[in-house]
Design a protein around this motif. Structure first.
Motif, PDB file in Angstrom:
ATOM      1  N   GLY A  27       0.796  -1.051   0.039  1.00 32.08           N
ATOM      2  CA  GLY A  27       0.198  -0.215  -0.001  1.00 32.08           C
ATOM      3  C   GLY A  27       0.798   1.385   0.133  1.00 32.08           C
ATOM      4  N   THR A  28       0.066   2.280  -0.042  1.00 32.61           N
ATOM      5  CA  THR A  28       0.806   3.557  -0.133  1.00 32.61           C
ATOM      6  C   THR A  28       0.333   4.477   1.187  1.00 32.61           C
ATOM      7  N   THR A  54       1.491  -0.351  -5.169  1.00 33.54           N
ATOM      8  CA  THR A  54       0.139   0.477  -5.665  1.00 33.54           C
ATOM      9  C   THR A  54       0.526   1.934  -5.681  1.00 33.54           C
ATOM     10  N   ASP A  83      -2.655  -1.926   3.222  1.00 32.83           N
ATOM     11  CA  ASP A  83      -2.730  -0.741   2.878  1.00 32.83           C
ATOM     12  C   ASP A  83      -3.502   0.282   3.991  1.00 32.83           C
ATOM     13  N   LYS A  96     -10.182   6.631   0.871  1.00 32.49           N
ATOM     14  CA  LYS A  96      -8.811   6.530   0.405  1.00 32.49           C
ATOM     15  C   LYS A  96      -8.179   7.453  -0.697  1.00 32.49           C
ATOM     16  N   HIS A 102      -5.081   6.200  -5.082  1.00 34.85           N
ATOM     17  CA  HIS A 102      -6.211   5.316  -5.073  1.00 34.85           C
ATOM     18  C   HIS A 102      -6.661   4.373  -6.170  1.00 34.85           C
ATOM     19  N   GLU A 105      -4.118   1.506  -6.099  1.00 38.91           N
ATOM     20  CA  GLU A 105      -4.448   1.021  -4.902  1.00 38.91           C
ATOM     21  C   GLU A 105      -5.698   0.095  -4.925  1.00 38.91           C
ATOM     22  N   ASP A 109      -5.573  -3.767  -4.084  1.00 41.78           N
ATOM     23  CA  ASP A 109      -6.518  -4.129  -2.851  1.00 41.78           C
ATOM     24  C   ASP A 109      -7.626  -4.993  -3.428  1.00 41.78           C
TER      25      ASP A 109
END
Ligand code: DER
Length: 224
Positions: A27-28, A54, A83, A96, A102, A105, A109
């Protein structure tokens, strides 16, 4: 926001879940970064994993940490994604996009068999009510903002801090931060935003997260 210790506790607990041979969505954001660093240490100790970044930022950090990487279009399945979130409610619906990542992501995800959110207590709320980031094609920013107004929201173009003009995403698009106040029906708003011409991706993650690890001052609360 929360403390680094709270973020680190949540992230390291999530990193502990990762088994050897796993493909892991990376994740970020600052909380997910603690998980990437923990996975880097585990890789150094012999953990055999492949990371799917991501964002440009998470790829850069994962590379520095020595995590073997694979691009999201090179994998069929992702075992676990770790994430962060800007906000999460009791149904594990998320807002998010604080890091404007996003779109990628959500791809990673959503692909994951298990999507674990890592956060600190400041992110947890009864009802989502933060601004929802929209990634929009640059030419669509006016039309999309007009549609947001029809949905009783208020769109603001996200300005960059260290460059003149707006934030530009990894995909070359712009970000509108859209205030809707209390979001009592995230699923319905998500559908409306997805149907808006020019919207590449919105920051409502509805029904995607499998569990949340909330780092507190003395441990980790698990929500599932
Ligand atoms: O941009 C994102 O979606 C990030 O995951 C963000 O929502 C959380 O970032 P933080 O862990 O730095 O608060």
């Amino acid at each position: 926001g929360g403390t680094d210790d709270q973020k680190r506790r949540a992230a390291e607990r999530a990193a502990d879940l990762v088994e050897t041979g796993a493909t892991v969505g990376l994740g970020t954001g600052s909380t997910a970064a603690f998980a990437i660093r923990a996975l880097g240490r585990a890789v150094e100790d012999g953990l055999d994993i492949r990371g799917v970044p991501t964002s440009f930022a998470s790829r850069e950090l994962a590379r520095e940490e020595g995590i073997p990487l694979v691009a999201v279009d090179e994998v069929e399945t992702i075992d676990v994604a770790i994430d962060g979130a800007d906000q999460l409610d009791g149904d594990l619906n998320l807002i998010k996009g604080g890091g404007a990542a996003h779109a990628r992501e959500k791809i990673v995800d959503a692909m994951a068999d298990r999507f674990v959110v890592v956060a600190d207590p400041s992110k947890v709320t009864e009802t989502l009510e933060r601004a929802v980031p929209l990634e929009v094609l640059p030419d669509a920013r006016t039309a999309a903002a007009a549609r947001v107004s029809e949905l009783d929201g208020e769109a603001t173009l996200r300005r960059a801090e260290r460059k003149d003009g707006p934030v530009v995403t990894d995909n070359g698009n712009l970000v509108l931060d859209c205030e809707f106040g209390q979001i009592s029906d995230p699923e319905s708003l998500a559908a409306d935003l997805s149907a808006t011409p020019g919207v590449v991706e919105h920051g409502l993650f509805v029904g995607l997260a499998d569990e949340a690890y909330i780092g507190t001052d003395d441990g980790v609360d698990v929500q599932s």
